[in-house]
Design an enzyme around this catalytic site. Sequence first.
Site, PDB file in Angstrom:
ATOM      1  N   LYS A   1       0.831  -1.218   0.000  1.00 21.32           N
ATOM      2  CA  LYS A   1       0.000   0.000   0.000  1.00 21.32           C
ATOM      3  C   LYS A   1       0.859   1.260   0.000  1.00 21.32           C
ATOM      4  CE  LYS A   1      -2.238  -1.167   3.755  1.00 21.32           C
ATOM      5  NZ  LYS A   1      -1.908  -2.588   3.907  1.00 21.32           N
ATOM      6  N   THR A   2       1.811   1.322   0.920  1.00 28.24           N
ATOM      7  CA  THR A   2       2.593   2.546   1.069  1.00 28.24           C
ATOM      8  C   THR A   2       3.416   2.839  -0.173  1.00 28.24           C
ATOM      9  OG1 THR A   2       2.695   2.276   3.475  1.00 28.24           O
ATOM     10  CG2 THR A   2       4.336   3.714   2.464  1.00 28.24           C
TER      11      THR A   2
ATOM     12  N   GLU B   1      -3.667   5.986   1.522  1.00 26.72           N
ATOM     13  CA  GLU B   1      -3.774   4.554   1.814  1.00 26.72           C
ATOM     14  C   GLU B   1      -5.132   4.295   2.451  1.00 26.72           C
ATOM     15  OE1 GLU B   1      -0.687   2.407   3.862  1.00 26.72           O
ATOM     16  OE2 GLU B   1       0.746   4.001   3.400  1.00 26.72           O
TER      17      GLU B   1
END
Length: 507
Positions: A140-141, A184
């Site tokens: 995600k990051t 996110e």
Amino acid sequence: MSEASINQVESDTVDGRSALPPELERVHMVGIGGAGMSGIARILLARGGAVSGSDAKESRGVLALRARGAQVRIGHDGSALDLLPGGPTAVVTTYAAIPKTNPELVEANRRGIPVLLRPAVLASLMQGHRTLLVSGTHGKTSTTSMLIVALQHCGFDPSFAVGGELNEAGTNAHHGTGEIFVAEADESDGSLLQYDPHVAVVTNIESDHLDFFGSDEAYVQVFDDFADRLSEGGLLVVCLDDPGSLALAERVGARLAEKNIRVLGYGSGELADAPVPVGVRLHSWEPRDVGGVAQFQLADEPAPRTLRLSVPGRHMALNALAALLAARAAGADVAEIVQGLEGFGGVHRRFQFVGRENGVRVFDDYAHHPTEVRAVLGAAAELVQQEARDGARSRQGRVIVVFQPHLYSRTATFANDFGAALSLADEVVVLDVYGAREKPLPGVNGALVAQAVTKPVHYQPDMSRVGRQVAALALQGDVVITMGAGDVTMLGSQILDGLRARPQYGR
């Protein structure tokens, strides 16, 4: 939507997006130094809000917030609610890290001050924006950060909130002037269901956070529910190489189509049997130095394109393609997106280079799930193998990993999987469990993971010994990676100190 239509916004609309609702005009944040909380604080301050907060210890993030005007106290006490004149209009927390017995939460309840969870505040800050959200068990990051950097290169100024610091910007959040908000969408506690995305990316789905969800089925269901929150006319982007997100596309594709929501896939291989249209395909990935070259092709273009990344691993190339599809949906030009991605310098603690001593390179990574561990160690193996093929070193370097398990519940569930993933390294040092918010479980410690490793392994419960121990193990040309979501990140400098102090005798 074109770039012009996004950036040429009427001033009253921009002001409307910038205005804070009354309950967020004066906010006290419990645990303000955390990655997610500090990002919210930055945006609140940038929009003219008054912010106070508390944290257990000083940190670079706390110092940065003070410099922006936040009033921050170290330690937790009910009197911290008086840091702002008139007191806060709301207290913000995250129950994942802050217990309900926290004295500031207790005092807020006594005074009748609303207590808000961080995801609800982020959702409020997104109001009036076109939201591009990235979710998934892993990646995600990195994917969110790639998307932000690409949009910025294309001339957009998106607001964003991300779970790590972008190397380019040195920050984890920003209040932008444009219509777009990139963030996110964290599934760990179901908080992604607070958001209503216009574009949603799901990088992968693999069982995790069972301490919260209780079952694999409940964990998977949250992604279905997230897809159902997409706005009409929106877009869902899924990785077709991942069985979990592929299955998601199969389950939700038809009902999303009824709401005029497109589903696009990305991945490698032929993808001829994909259940949804393939937006972009990765033809090849060639590791080069700490990075690599990808050949990919968009579905509506006749020829492949080249993408040169400065971050390692095939999984990062796939993350870049996800970011490309999301940025294109926002109206960005493909050639400019590629240029932006090529300028992406990484994210803090994602295969981050720490230093080099005596011919040994040390990296640091946040990986704390078996799949993440496998991806990072695979990328490290590619790095040393490529150098050997290129003749860059007289011997092929080895990969040495120092791994700190994160959470007792996760360690108990995945001990054998961690062992198998760590066995991709040439030598392994396993620390004890970083419990974070959890209390110890009987019989669950780092030794449980070490026992499952099939390569040379050392169980080391004393972190003070790791620097010299790893320095003694490492040979010239080796790559050392400190890995985990806890305080293992502090060991990189200690390992470099040990390597620096070691006699140079041709190792």
